[in-house]
Design a protein around this motif. Structure first.
Motif, PDB file in Angstrom:
ATOM      1  N   LEU A 121      50.313   7.502  54.572  1.00 50.20           N
ATOM      2  CA  LEU A 121      49.958   8.475  55.605  1.00 50.20           C
ATOM      3  C   LEU A 121      50.102   9.904  55.085  1.00 50.20           C
ATOM      4  O   LEU A 121      49.241  10.760  55.339  1.00 50.20           O
ATOM      5  CB  LEU A 121      50.841   8.271  56.837  1.00 50.20           C
ATOM      6  N   THR A 122      51.178  10.149  54.338  1.00 54.11           N
ATOM      7  CA  THR A 122      51.374  11.484  53.760  1.00 54.11           C
ATOM      8  C   THR A 122      50.241  11.842  52.817  1.00 54.11           C
ATOM      9  O   THR A 122      49.734  12.973  52.823  1.00 54.11           O
ATOM     10  CB  THR A 122      52.716  11.534  53.001  1.00 54.11           C
ATOM     11  N   THR A 123      49.820  10.879  52.012  1.00 53.18           N
ATOM     12  CA  THR A 123      48.709  11.115  51.083  1.00 53.18           C
ATOM     13  C   THR A 123      47.425  11.426  51.845  1.00 53.18           C
ATOM     14  O   THR A 123      46.669  12.340  51.478  1.00 53.18           O
ATOM     15  CB  THR A 123      48.493   9.876  50.194  1.00 53.18           C
TER      16      THR A 123
ATOM     17  N   SER B 171      65.157  -1.224  47.659  1.00 52.28           N
ATOM     18  CA  SER B 171      63.733  -1.576  47.703  1.00 52.28           C
ATOM     19  C   SER B 171      62.816  -0.356  47.775  1.00 52.28           C
ATOM     20  O   SER B 171      61.626  -0.492  48.053  1.00 52.28           O
ATOM     21  CB  SER B 171      63.461  -2.483  48.917  1.00 52.28           C
ATOM     22  N   LEU B 172      63.366   0.822  47.507  1.00 51.78           N
ATOM     23  CA  LEU B 172      62.567   2.041  47.642  1.00 51.78           C
ATOM     24  C   LEU B 172      62.264   2.719  46.318  1.00 51.78           C
ATOM     25  O   LEU B 172      61.721   3.823  46.287  1.00 51.78           O
ATOM     26  CB  LEU B 172      63.282   3.040  48.569  1.00 51.78           C
TER      27      LEU B 172
ATOM     28  N   ARG C  71      57.993  -1.681  53.319  1.00 49.79           N
ATOM     29  CA  ARG C  71      56.685  -1.589  53.979  1.00 49.79           C
ATOM     30  C   ARG C  71      56.563  -0.277  54.746  1.00 49.79           C
ATOM     31  O   ARG C  71      55.513   0.384  54.705  1.00 49.79           O
ATOM     32  CB  ARG C  71      56.500  -2.780  54.913  1.00 49.79           C
ATOM     33  N   ILE C  72      57.641   0.105  55.435  1.00 48.67           N
ATOM     34  CA  ILE C  72      57.627   1.375  56.162  1.00 48.67           C
ATOM     35  C   ILE C  72      57.473   2.539  55.183  1.00 48.67           C
ATOM     36  O   ILE C  72      56.717   3.484  55.416  1.00 48.67           O
ATOM     37  CB  ILE C  72      58.914   1.526  57.000  1.00 48.67           C
ATOM     38  N   HIS C  73      58.203   2.459  54.077  1.00 45.43           N
ATOM     39  CA  HIS C  73      58.130   3.493  53.041  1.00 45.43           C
ATOM     40  C   HIS C  73      56.702   3.625  52.509  1.00 45.43           C
ATOM     41  O   HIS C  73      56.173   4.742  52.389  1.00 45.43           O
ATOM     42  CB  HIS C  73      59.090   3.123  51.903  1.00 45.43           C
ATOM     43  N   ASP C  74      56.071   2.485  52.205  1.00 40.94           N
ATOM     44  CA  ASP C  74      54.701   2.518  51.677  1.00 40.94           C
ATOM     45  C   ASP C  74      53.725   3.058  52.710  1.00 40.94           C
ATOM     46  O   ASP C  74      52.807   3.825  52.370  1.00 40.94           O
ATOM     47  CB  ASP C  74      54.271   1.118  51.236  1.00 40.94           C
TER      48      ASP C  74
ATOM     49  N   LEU D 117      72.020 -13.343  53.781  1.00 36.91           N
ATOM     50  CA  LEU D 117      71.287 -12.852  52.612  1.00 36.91           C
ATOM     51  C   LEU D 117      69.786 -12.775  52.907  1.00 36.91           C
ATOM     52  O   LEU D 117      69.116 -11.816  52.503  1.00 36.91           O
ATOM     53  CB  LEU D 117      71.546 -13.759  51.414  1.00 36.91           C
ATOM     54  N   ALA D 118      69.275 -13.776  53.610  1.00 41.14           N
ATOM     55  CA  ALA D 118      67.853 -13.758  53.963  1.00 41.14           C
ATOM     56  C   ALA D 118      67.530 -12.601  54.889  1.00 41.14           C
ATOM     57  O   ALA D 118      66.485 -11.938  54.751  1.00 41.14           O
ATOM     58  CB  ALA D 118      67.464 -15.089  54.620  1.00 41.14           C
ATOM     59  N   ASP D 119      68.426 -12.314  55.835  1.00 42.94           N
ATOM     60  CA  ASP D 119      68.213 -11.175  56.729  1.00 42.94           C
ATOM     61  C   ASP D 119      68.224  -9.865  55.941  1.00 42.94           C
ATOM     62  O   ASP D 119      67.433  -8.952  56.218  1.00 42.94           O
ATOM     63  CB  ASP D 119      69.305 -11.136  57.803  1.00 42.94           C
ATOM     64  N   ALA D 120      69.133  -9.768  54.962  1.00 43.19           N
ATOM     65  CA  ALA D 120      69.191  -8.558  54.133  1.00 43.19           C
ATOM     66  C   ALA D 120      67.900  -8.383  53.335  1.00 43.19           C
ATOM     67  O   ALA D 120      67.382  -7.267  53.190  1.00 43.19           O
ATOM     68  CB  ALA D 120      70.393  -8.628  53.197  1.00 43.19           C
ATOM     69  N   ALA D 121      67.357  -9.491  52.831  1.00 39.45           N
ATOM     70  CA  ALA D 121      66.088  -9.425  52.089  1.00 39.45           C
ATOM     71  C   ALA D 121      64.954  -8.994  53.010  1.00 39.45           C
ATOM     72  O   ALA D 121      64.090  -8.195  52.619  1.00 39.45           O
ATOM     73  CB  ALA D 121      65.780 -10.778  51.462  1.00 39.45           C
ATOM     74  N   ALA D 122      64.937  -9.523  54.229  1.00 40.79           N
ATOM     75  CA  ALA D 122      63.888  -9.152  55.183  1.00 40.79           C
ATOM     76  C   ALA D 122      63.969  -7.668  55.532  1.00 40.79           C
ATOM     77  O   ALA D 122      62.937  -6.993  55.659  1.00 40.79           O
ATOM     78  CB  ALA D 122      64.014  -9.999  56.446  1.00 40.79           C
ATOM     79  N   ILE D 123      65.182  -7.154  55.675  1.00 35.70           N
ATOM     80  CA  ILE D 123      65.350  -5.723  55.959  1.00 35.70           C
ATOM     81  C   ILE D 123      64.850  -4.891  54.780  1.00 35.70           C
ATOM     82  O   ILE D 123      64.164  -3.874  54.954  1.00 35.70           O
ATOM     83  CB  ILE D 123      66.827  -5.409  56.266  1.00 35.70           C
ATOM     84  N   GLY D 124      65.192  -5.326  53.558  1.00 37.56           N
ATOM     85  CA  GLY D 124      64.736  -4.603  52.373  1.00 37.56           C
ATOM     86  C   GLY D 124      63.221  -4.572  52.283  1.00 37.56           C
ATOM     87  O   GLY D 124      62.621  -3.530  51.969  1.00 37.56           O
ATOM     88  N   LEU D 125      62.576  -5.695  52.573  1.00 39.48           N
ATOM     89  CA  LEU D 125      61.113  -5.752  52.536  1.00 39.48           C
ATOM     90  C   LEU D 125      60.500  -4.909  53.652  1.00 39.48           C
ATOM     91  O   LEU D 125      59.475  -4.237  53.451  1.00 39.48           O
ATOM     92  CB  LEU D 125      60.642  -7.196  52.660  1.00 39.48           C
ATOM     93  N   ALA D 126      61.133  -4.932  54.828  1.00 40.33           N
ATOM     94  CA  ALA D 126      60.608  -4.149  55.951  1.00 40.33           C
ATOM     95  C   ALA D 126      60.702  -2.649  55.672  1.00 40.33           C
ATOM     96  O   ALA D 126      59.757  -1.901  55.950  1.00 40.33           O
ATOM     97  CB  ALA D 126      61.378  -4.495  57.236  1.00 40.33           C
ATOM     98  N   GLN D 127      61.831  -2.211  55.106  1.00 43.56           N
ATOM     99  CA  GLN D 127      61.949  -0.783  54.836  1.00 43.56           C
ATOM    100  C   GLN D 127      60.996  -0.357  53.720  1.00 43.56           C
ATOM    101  O   GLN D 127      60.484   0.766  53.720  1.00 43.56           O
ATOM    102  CB  GLN D 127      63.389  -0.407  54.503  1.00 43.56           C
TER     103      GLN D 127
END
Length: 249
Positions: A178-180, A20-21, A170-173, A158-168
């Motif tokens: 913030l870096t920008t 998801s990154l 969001r953190i990435h974005d 699978l739903a938990d894995a999707a939630a983790i992917g979406l959360a990471q």
């Protein structure tokens, strides 16, 4: 007997959920592929996702749905359904037969629509990251109830894995944003420092006096001091324009 093909499909689905990154990541495409994988892996005939954003905005995504029937089954759940129940409780909603009294009593409008669409069974699991629920995965089947074997535990994993992917993601974005912002602030500071030095050298004054002139001119012009500094450095603003703001003495 081990189903190697199914295991490979499951592994591929989990890898896709972890990915998801990427630069081309798009939430609806990510969840659409996830919904399709759920149909393939969980023995369902259709899958839909209800996602609740940080601003409480609700998004709906479905597995392949050329006639729009799955989306219709999700949209009608604002009046009640397994998606809302899973989101509210943070717990899975086990398979329920639409032909039974339980479904009709819990979700009358959904049940009527589902039977019209020839769906016989539904269940749902929350998309959750720790204690935070961000949506729900809703599965539908249209086979005879005795032949439906939706694996709820696997659906939850699978739903938990999707939630983790979406959360990471969001953190990435958030980190990129913030870096920008920090880079922009640093660049702005560098430009202002350069403009101060340029004025101080041309006028033969201290850099503090040059900064006072820059700031006073920006306030009088009602423009950001960084923009004034940029124009001065690029030669689009003559330092003579700042003479009126030059400190005396």
């Amino acid at each position: 007997m081990v189903d190697a093909g199914r295991d490979l499909r499951l592994a591929a689905a989990l890898v896709a959920l972890a990915d998801s990154l990427g630069e081309t990541f798009e939430v609806s495409a990510y969840l659409g592929r996830f919904a399709d994988d759920c149909v393939t892996l969980l023995g369902a005939d259709a899958a839909g996702l209800l996602l609740v954003g940080a601003d409480a905005e609700v998004s709906l995504v479905t597995s392949a749905d050329p006639t729009g029937r799955v989306r219709g089954l999700l949209e009608i759940q604002h009046q009640g359904g397994p998606c809302l129940d899973a989101c509210a409780s943070g717990e899975a909603v086990p398979p329920v037969r639409f032909a039974g009294t339980e479904a009709a009593e819990r979700w009358p409008r959904l049940t009527e629509r589902a039977l019209r669409e020839r769906m016989t069974v539904t269940c749902a699991v929350p998309l959750r990251r720790g204690e935070t629920v961000i949506g729900a995965l809703n599965l539908f089947a249209n086979g005879r109830p005795e032949h439906v074997r939706i694996q709820l535990e696997l659906a939850q994993l699978l739903a938990d894995a999707a939630a983790i992917g979406l959360a990471q993601r969001r953190i990435h974005d958030d980190c990129r944003a913030l870096t920008t912002q920090l880079q922009s602030a640093l660049s702005s500071r560098v430009r202002i420092e350069q403009a101060k030095g340029l004025l101080a050298e041309r006028w033969g004054v201290k850099v503090d006096a040059a900064f006072t002139a820059l700031r006073a001119h920006a306030r009088r012009a009602r423009r950001p001091i960084d923009a004034i500094a940029q124009e001065l450095l690029e030669g689009r603003l003559d330092d003579g324009a700042l003479e009126a703001d030059r400190p005396s003495g």
